[in-house]
Design a protein around this motif. Structure first.
Motif, mmCIF file in Angstrom:
data_model
loop_
_atom_site.group_PDB
_atom_site.id
_atom_site.type_symbol
_atom_site.label_atom_id
_atom_site.label_comp_id
_atom_site.label_asym_id
_atom_site.label_seq_id
_atom_site.Cartn_x
_atom_site.Cartn_y
_atom_site.Cartn_z
ATOM 1 N N LYS A 12 0.832 -1.211 0.000
ATOM 2 C CA LYS A 12 0.000 0.000 0.000
ATOM 3 C C LYS A 12 0.864 1.257 0.000
ATOM 4 C CE LYS A 12 -4.240 -1.697 2.210
ATOM 5 N NZ LYS A 12 -5.155 -1.540 3.365
ATOM 6 N N PHE A 13 1.947 1.231 0.777
ATOM 7 C CA PHE A 13 2.851 2.381 0.832
ATOM 8 C C PHE A 13 3.476 2.644 -0.534
ATOM 9 C CE2 PHE A 13 7.408 3.615 1.524
ATOM 10 C CZ PHE A 13 7.173 4.955 1.788
ATOM 11 N N ILE A 14 3.939 1.591 -1.198
ATOM 12 C CA ILE A 14 4.560 1.754 -2.513
ATOM 13 C C ILE A 14 3.534 2.236 -3.534
ATOM 14 C CG2 ILE A 14 5.686 0.533 -4.406
ATOM 15 C CD1 ILE A 14 7.504 1.087 -2.027
ATOM 16 N N ASP A 15 2.304 1.708 -3.454
ATOM 17 C CA ASP A 15 1.243 2.170 -4.364
ATOM 18 C C ASP A 15 0.998 3.668 -4.184
ATOM 19 O OD1 ASP A 15 0.907 -0.350 -5.392
ATOM 20 O OD2 ASP A 15 -0.799 -0.872 -4.120
ATOM 21 N N PHE A 16 0.999 4.138 -2.936
ATOM 22 C CA PHE A 16 0.823 5.568 -2.650
ATOM 23 C C PHE A 16 1.966 6.379 -3.260
ATOM 24 C CE2 PHE A 16 2.514 8.905 0.186
ATOM 25 C CZ PHE A 16 1.537 9.874 0.028
ATOM 26 N N LEU A 17 3.204 5.939 -3.035
ATOM 27 C CA LEU A 17 4.348 6.673 -3.559
ATOM 28 C C LEU A 17 4.351 6.715 -5.082
ATOM 29 C CD1 LEU A 17 7.545 5.777 -1.466
ATOM 30 C CD2 LEU A 17 6.227 7.892 -1.470
ATOM 31 N N VAL A 18 4.016 5.590 -5.702
ATOM 32 C CA VAL A 18 4.038 5.520 -7.166
ATOM 33 C C VAL A 18 3.084 6.542 -7.770
ATOM 34 C CG1 VAL A 18 3.266 4.075 -9.090
ATOM 35 C CG2 VAL A 18 4.891 3.165 -7.442
ATOM 36 N N GLU A 19 1.929 6.736 -7.129
ATOM 37 C CA GLU A 19 0.954 7.691 -7.650
ATOM 38 C C GLU A 19 1.311 9.130 -7.303
ATOM 39 O OE1 GLU A 19 -1.436 7.020 -9.763
ATOM 40 O OE2 GLU A 19 -0.727 4.950 -9.700
ATOM 41 N N GLU A 20 1.797 9.360 -6.081
ATOM 42 C CA GLU A 20 2.053 10.726 -5.620
ATOM 43 C C GLU A 20 3.468 11.207 -5.918
ATOM 44 O OE1 GLU A 20 -0.270 12.673 -4.312
ATOM 45 O OE2 GLU A 20 -1.764 11.079 -4.500
ATOM 46 N N SER A 21 4.444 10.311 -5.785
ATOM 47 C CA SER A 21 5.852 10.709 -5.946
ATOM 48 C C SER A 21 6.637 9.550 -6.549
ATOM 49 C CB SER A 21 6.456 11.085 -4.584
ATOM 50 O OG SER A 21 5.677 12.047 -3.918
ATOM 51 N N PRO A 22 6.463 9.291 -7.835
ATOM 52 C CA PRO A 22 7.083 8.113 -8.453
ATOM 53 C C PRO A 22 8.602 8.083 -8.367
ATOM 54 C CG PRO A 22 6.082 9.550 -10.108
ATOM 55 C CD PRO A 22 5.605 10.019 -8.788
ATOM 56 N N GLN A 23 9.258 9.245 -8.447
ATOM 57 C CA GLN A 23 10.710 9.242 -8.353
ATOM 58 C C GLN A 23 11.178 8.904 -6.941
ATOM 59 O OE1 GLN A 23 12.782 9.236 -10.790
ATOM 60 N NE2 GLN A 23 11.161 9.565 -12.294
ATOM 61 N N ALA B 276 9.538 6.813 -5.042
ATOM 62 C CA ALA B 276 9.389 5.352 -5.040
ATOM 63 C C ALA B 276 10.592 4.692 -5.701
ATOM 64 C CB ALA B 276 8.100 4.960 -5.777
ATOM 65 N N ASN B 277 11.141 5.362 -6.706
ATOM 66 C CA ASN B 277 12.292 4.825 -7.427
ATOM 67 C C ASN B 277 13.485 4.630 -6.503
ATOM 68 O OD1 ASN B 277 13.971 4.060 -9.591
ATOM 69 N ND2 ASN B 277 14.647 6.155 -9.872
ATOM 70 N N MET C 192 13.343 4.492 -3.216
ATOM 71 C CA MET C 192 12.971 3.577 -2.139
ATOM 72 C C MET C 192 13.212 2.124 -2.557
ATOM 73 S SD MET C 192 12.114 5.054 0.645
ATOM 74 C CE MET C 192 11.388 3.667 1.510
ATOM 75 N N VAL C 193 13.174 1.849 -3.865
ATOM 76 C CA VAL C 193 13.459 0.507 -4.359
ATOM 77 C C VAL C 193 14.839 0.052 -3.887
ATOM 78 C CG1 VAL C 193 13.953 -0.840 -6.446
ATOM 79 C CG2 VAL C 193 11.933 0.609 -6.367
ATOM 80 N N ASN C 194 15.804 0.961 -3.905
ATOM 81 C CA ASN C 194 17.160 0.595 -3.482
ATOM 82 C C ASN C 194 17.240 0.312 -1.990
ATOM 83 O OD1 ASN C 194 18.193 0.987 -6.100
ATOM 84 N ND2 ASN C 194 18.371 3.192 -5.755
ATOM 85 N N SER C 195 16.404 0.969 -1.203
ATOM 86 C CA SER C 195 16.436 0.775 0.243
ATOM 87 C C SER C 195 15.729 -0.503 0.677
ATOM 88 C CB SER C 195 15.785 1.969 0.950
ATOM 89 O OG SER C 195 16.533 3.146 0.743
ATOM 90 N N LEU C 196 14.687 -0.875 -0.052
ATOM 91 C CA LEU C 196 13.882 -2.035 0.347
ATOM 92 C C LEU C 196 14.334 -3.290 -0.392
ATOM 93 C CD1 LEU C 196 10.373 -0.326 0.498
ATOM 94 C CD2 LEU C 196 11.901 -0.872 2.404
ATOM 95 N N THR D 160 5.679 -2.945 -9.557
ATOM 96 C CA THR D 160 4.841 -1.749 -9.427
ATOM 97 C C THR D 160 5.595 -0.508 -9.887
ATOM 98 O OG1 THR D 160 3.643 -2.725 -7.557
ATOM 99 C CG2 THR D 160 3.528 -0.332 -7.807
ATOM 100 N N VAL D 161 6.801 -0.315 -9.366
ATOM 101 C CA VAL D 161 7.589 0.864 -9.727
ATOM 102 C C VAL D 161 8.060 0.760 -11.174
ATOM 103 C CG1 VAL D 161 9.614 2.265 -9.153
ATOM 104 C CG2 VAL D 161 8.309 1.162 -7.323
ATOM 105 N N GLY D 162 8.433 -0.444 -11.613
ATOM 106 C CA GLY D 162 8.880 -0.639 -12.984
ATOM 107 C C GLY D 162 7.801 -0.304 -13.997
ATOM 108 N N THR D 163 6.546 -0.654 -13.676
ATOM 109 C CA THR D 163 5.426 -0.350 -14.570
ATOM 110 C C THR D 163 5.223 1.157 -14.687
ATOM 111 O OG1 THR D 163 4.311 -2.426 -13.998
ATOM 112 C CG2 THR D 163 2.954 -0.676 -14.966
ATOM 113 N N LYS D 164 5.273 1.846 -13.562
ATOM 114 C CA LYS D 164 5.040 3.289 -13.562
ATOM 115 C C LYS D 164 6.151 4.048 -14.281
ATOM 116 C CE LYS D 164 2.965 7.117 -12.182
ATOM 117 N NZ LYS D 164 1.602 7.466 -12.601
ATOM 118 N N LEU D 165 7.402 3.653 -14.026
ATOM 119 C CA LEU D 165 8.546 4.405 -14.560
ATOM 120 C C LEU D 165 9.118 3.773 -15.826
ATOM 121 C CD1 LEU D 165 10.425 5.255 -11.236
ATOM 122 C CD2 LEU D 165 8.784 6.653 -12.488
ATOM 123 N N LYS D 166 8.493 2.664 -16.267
ATOM 124 C CA LYS D 166 8.963 1.965 -17.470
ATOM 125 C C LYS D 166 10.437 1.572 -17.329
ATOM 126 C CE LYS D 166 5.647 3.922 -20.740
ATOM 127 N NZ LYS D 166 4.756 4.499 -19.728
#
Length: 402
Positions: free
Chosen positions: A97-108, A110-111, A113-117, A145-151
């Motif tokens: 849910k947190f990642i879904d929120f970030l992807v919509e509100e602040s995709p970069q 989320a990008n 955060m991928v390295n941290s998680l 999720t992040v890959g889909t949003k940021l291609k």
């Protein structure tokens, strides 16, 4: 100039108090290399200045940035502690849910955060993640999720490798403690150094398409144009690569089958435990009976024959009844879908730079049904045959594994 003005602004801690939570998230979203630009004190100031409802999020983001530049285990613990508290309080304990929120509100945001998680960090979040398997599943979901949003195609490649690794893990327990693997690094080097005719034709076609786009002065690169004849090239490239993926004696699955399973490991993990049980002192009196001893020896020979057939006939790419096949069947529905996925990924990347990475990811997906089939064969067929052999030559019931 904008960077200099930004650094001058953040050098005065009082300025942080003028920022709303939306403005702070805007900074995180639109400023490159924040972990290099900001000091630890400035990152702390970000989290302390945020409004109460956004403070948890900003604290997590700040710690994620600082963690990227620090090897201090306390920082790692603080990041995980704050992250878990925020997820439990604001996102119902769901990292997704947190990642879904970030992807919509602040995709970069989320990008990075991928390295941290990563999987190791997720495994340590005991309140949110039950075990290593769940950590892998969550990591894979985040990447997709992040890959889909940021291609980001590389995120899909990593997610696919995690999925295939989990399939290998299920098969692994039937063999030994060493993971069945293909040396992807060596395979990529081989593909780079030994391009097939189809690969060279594809690269020529891709280069022409890039020049066409350059001539048209496209501000946004369009998808790579793949005609029907070009799709045939992709199929041929995949066929050639999959054959090497399976049969190459240096880095392919065949190298593992030969070294680990057929030659030593399989017999060790399937026969040695049975022999150890039969040698147990508890059965010495029973086995002292000539009739029982003949029954045991008869069953043990039948069991050994089953293992030998598995090794010689099944765990092969060639042979009378192999479990593995290095040839692509273009008419198979799974292969068609896998090729379709590969072509779609190549269109998105719009160049040949990731060609071999995507081909290797294709090979991992393609081998998955064969691995699942091998696991079923070992788990069901071999067990059934050995049980039938035991019934035809009765053994002492207590303590003998089925």
């Amino acid at each position: 100039m904008r960077t200099a003005l930004f650094l001058e602004f953040v050098s005065n801690r009082l300025n942080f108090g003028t920022l709303s939570d939306e403005e702070i998230r805007f900074i995180f979203e639109n400023t490159m290399s924040l972990d290099s630009l900001l000091t630890e004190k400035e990152l702390d100031a970000f989290s302390l200045s945020a409004e109460s409802r956004a403070r948890a999020l900003i604290a997590v983001l700040s710690l994620a940035l600082y963690r990227a530049k620090s090897i201090d285990p306390d920082v790692d613990f603080e990041f995980r502690d704050d992250f878990v508290a925020m997820i439990c309080d604001e996102y119902d304990g769901s990292i997704k849910k947190f990642i879904d929120f970030l992807v919509e509100e602040s995709p970069q945001v989320a990008n990075y955060m991928v390295n941290s998680l990563d999987e190791v960090t997720l495994e340590k979040m005991y309140l949110l993640v039950k075990n290593a398997t769940q950590a892998s599943e969550i990591r894979s979901e985040i990447l997709r999720t992040v890959g889909t949003k940021l291609k980001r195609v590389e995120f899909f490649i990593e997610a696919d490798s995690i999925h295939t690794r989990s399939k290998f893990a299920k098969l692994q327990k039937y063999f030994d403690s060493s993971r069945m693997y293909v040396d992807s690094i060596a395979l990529k080097k081989w593909l780079d150094s030994n391009p097939s005719v189809s690969t060279e034709e594809y690269k020529t076609m891709a280069a022409k398409d890039q020049r066409r786009q350059a001539r048209n002065d496209l501000t946004e690169p369009s998808s790579l144009e793949l005609k029907e004849e070009d799709e045939y090239l992709v199929l041929q490239i995949a066929k050639d690569a999959f054959y090497q993926f399976c049969t190459n004696n240096e880095f392919g699955i065949e190298s593992y089958l030969g070294r680990r399973i057929r030659h030593n490991t399989l017999e060790g993990v399937t026969t040695a435990p049975v022999v150890a049980v039969l040698k147990n002192d508890a059965y010495s009196i029973l086995l002292g009976s000539p009739g029982m001893k003949r029954n045991v020896e008869s069953w043990l020979q039948a069991y050994q024959d089953i293992i030998n057939r598995l090794r010689h006939d099944k765990l092969q790419f060639d042979g009378p009844t192999p479990l593995f096949d290095s040839e692509l069947n273009a008419g198979d529905s799974f292969t068609k879908e896998n090729i379709k996925t590969l072509i779609a990924q190549l269109r998105i990347t719009n160049s040949d730079e990731l060609l071999n990475d995507l081909i290797i990811a294709f090979c991992w997906r393609q081998i998955t049904p064969q691995l699942e089939g091998a696991a079923r064969e070992i788990k069901i067929k071999v067990l059934t045959d050995s049980t039938a052999a035991r019934r035809s030559a009765p053994l002492p019931n207590a303590g003998v594994p089925s």
